[in-house]
Design a protein around this motif. Structure first.
Motif, PDB file in Angstrom:
ATOM      1  N   VAL A 153       0.862  -1.183   0.000  1.00  0.00           N
ATOM      2  CA  VAL A 153       0.000   0.000   0.000  1.00  0.00           C
ATOM      3  C   VAL A 153       0.899   1.234   0.000  1.00  0.00           C
ATOM      4  CG1 VAL A 153      -1.828   1.244   1.212  1.00  0.00           C
ATOM      5  CG2 VAL A 153      -1.734  -1.264   1.330  1.00  0.00           C
ATOM      6  N   HIS A 154       0.649   2.157  -0.932  1.00  0.00           N
ATOM      7  CA  HIS A 154       1.465   3.371  -1.006  1.00  0.00           C
ATOM      8  C   HIS A 154       0.573   4.554  -1.352  1.00  0.00           C
ATOM      9  CE1 HIS A 154       1.256   3.010  -5.412  1.00  0.00           C
ATOM     10  NE2 HIS A 154       1.522   1.725  -5.230  1.00  0.00           N
ATOM     11  N   SER A 155       1.152   5.750  -1.351  1.00  0.00           N
ATOM     12  CA  SER A 155       0.361   6.970  -1.521  1.00  0.00           C
ATOM     13  C   SER A 155      -0.264   7.085  -2.903  1.00  0.00           C
ATOM     14  CB  SER A 155       1.227   8.205  -1.241  1.00  0.00           C
ATOM     15  OG  SER A 155       2.321   8.264  -2.146  1.00  0.00           O
ATOM     16  N   GLY A 156       0.190   6.268  -3.847  1.00  0.00           N
ATOM     17  CA  GLY A 156      -0.402   6.301  -5.179  1.00  0.00           C
ATOM     18  C   GLY A 156      -1.766   5.645  -5.236  1.00  0.00           C
ATOM     19  N   ILE A 157      -2.085   4.825  -4.238  1.00  0.00           N
ATOM     20  CA  ILE A 157      -3.367   4.115  -4.251  1.00  0.00           C
ATOM     21  C   ILE A 157      -4.178   4.332  -2.977  1.00  0.00           C
ATOM     22  CG2 ILE A 157      -2.532   2.328  -5.820  1.00  0.00           C
ATOM     23  CD1 ILE A 157      -2.122   0.500  -3.429  1.00  0.00           C
ATOM     24  N   ALA A 158      -3.584   4.959  -1.956  1.00  0.00           N
ATOM     25  CA  ALA A 158      -4.305   5.177  -0.696  1.00  0.00           C
ATOM     26  C   ALA A 158      -3.725   6.391   0.023  1.00  0.00           C
ATOM     27  CB  ALA A 158      -4.210   3.942   0.201  1.00  0.00           C
ATOM     28  N   ASP A 159      -4.519   6.974   0.905  1.00  0.00           N
ATOM     29  CA  ASP A 159      -4.094   8.164   1.645  1.00  0.00           C
ATOM     30  C   ASP A 159      -3.295   7.731   2.878  1.00  0.00           C
ATOM     31  OD1 ASP A 159      -3.785  10.719   2.568  1.00  0.00           O
ATOM     32  OD2 ASP A 159      -5.817  10.896   3.383  1.00  0.00           O
ATOM     33  N   VAL A 160      -2.042   7.341   2.647  1.00  0.00           N
ATOM     34  CA  VAL A 160      -1.211   6.824   3.741  1.00  0.00           C
ATOM     35  C   VAL A 160       0.056   7.651   3.947  1.00  0.00           C
ATOM     36  CG1 VAL A 160      -2.027   4.446   3.576  1.00  0.00           C
ATOM     37  CG2 VAL A 160      -0.119   5.192   2.133  1.00  0.00           C
ATOM     38  N   HIS A 161       0.188   8.755   3.219  1.00  0.00           N
ATOM     39  CA  HIS A 161       1.408   9.556   3.338  1.00  0.00           C
ATOM     40  C   HIS A 161       1.443  10.317   4.654  1.00  0.00           C
ATOM     41  CE1 HIS A 161       3.784  13.375   2.300  1.00  0.00           C
ATOM     42  NE2 HIS A 161       4.653  12.408   2.489  1.00  0.00           N
ATOM     43  N   ALA A 162       2.506  10.115   5.418  1.00  0.00           N
ATOM     44  CA  ALA A 162       2.733  10.860   6.661  1.00  0.00           C
ATOM     45  C   ALA A 162       3.959  11.737   6.445  1.00  0.00           C
ATOM     46  CB  ALA A 162       2.954   9.903   7.828  1.00  0.00           C
ATOM     47  N   THR A 163       3.752  13.040   6.301  1.00  0.00           N
ATOM     48  CA  THR A 163       4.861  13.932   5.961  1.00  0.00           C
ATOM     49  C   THR A 163       5.874  14.030   7.090  1.00  0.00           C
ATOM     50  OG1 THR A 163       5.460  16.174   5.292  1.00  0.00           O
ATOM     51  CG2 THR A 163       3.596  15.961   6.790  1.00  0.00           C
TER      52      THR A 163
END
Length: 209
Positions: A102-112
């Motif tokens: 799972v990565h930010s290209g397919i889900a809202d998982v980005h933690a800056t």
């Protein structure tokens, strides 16, 4: 997993920034004592670094754990420009091992990892700087950062907005621009002799007697 991850977690716990019960922390050496569904691994290597813990997991080279079909790997980061190829290689390798990625290209998982405006305001409020020089980021980011400093009370003339090559002199009277140095990109030029075969005739080796 990963030396920097271990060090950062230890530091965060010492500073009481991160509160995790001791019984909930497991060393890498003890992972084999638990069932897969009992373990959540936090690892370094989200940018596809060659020797990182996550890259070793993806290659099957980790001595602590093997990735398989029951595993879910979450990239809580965007690939930094220039790192896309390495990150994609790690993702592909994990998928080949059967993991769900799972990565930010397919889900809202980005933690800056970057501070937001309110965080920067808090920092300025605590430190109360007399002079302020924004660093890091694109020019637009530094302009916004400089404006935050002015909003938080730093005198406009004491906020220096610099670019690569600007020289700043620090003295008892404060800080100020003092000139520039060359700081453009340097592109290595291919030698005009590169790739050309020598026209010199080969020398004969002396015969052995």
């Amino acid at each position: 997993l990963g030396r920097s991850m271990i060090n950062n977690i230890r530091l965060a716990r010492d500073l009481k920034v991160l509160t995790i019960p001791e019984k909930s922390l497991v060393s890498a050496d003890a992972l084999g004592k638990y069932d897969d569904e009992e373990i959540c691994i936090i690892s370094t290597g989200s940018q596809g670094e060659a020797m990182s813990a996550l890259t070793n997991l993806a290659k099957g080279d980790s001595r602590y754990v093997k990735v398989g079909e029951s595993d879910v790997v979450i990239f809580s980061s965007h690939a930094i420009p220039g790192n896309e190829h390495n990150v994609n290689k790690v993702i592909d390798a994990l998928l080949r091992r059967g993991a769900t990625v799972v990565h930010s290209g397919i889900a809202d998982v980005h933690a800056t990892g970057h501070a937001q405006a309110e965080d920067l305001k808090t920092y300025l409020n605590v430190t109360v700087p007399q002079w302020f020089v924004p660093i890091h980021g694109e020019y637009r980011h530094m302009v916004a950062n400089a404006e935050l400093a002015r909003i938080m009370g730093v005198a406009p003339q004491n906020v220096l907005l610099c670019e690569d090559g600007d020289l700043i002199e620090i003295s008892d009277g404060g800080i100020d621009f003092s000139g520039r140095i060359p700081a453009e990109y340097v592109v290595p030029q291919k030698s005009r002799h590169a790739g050309k075969k020598s026209k010199d005739k080969p020398t004969k080796k002396p015969k052995k007697h």
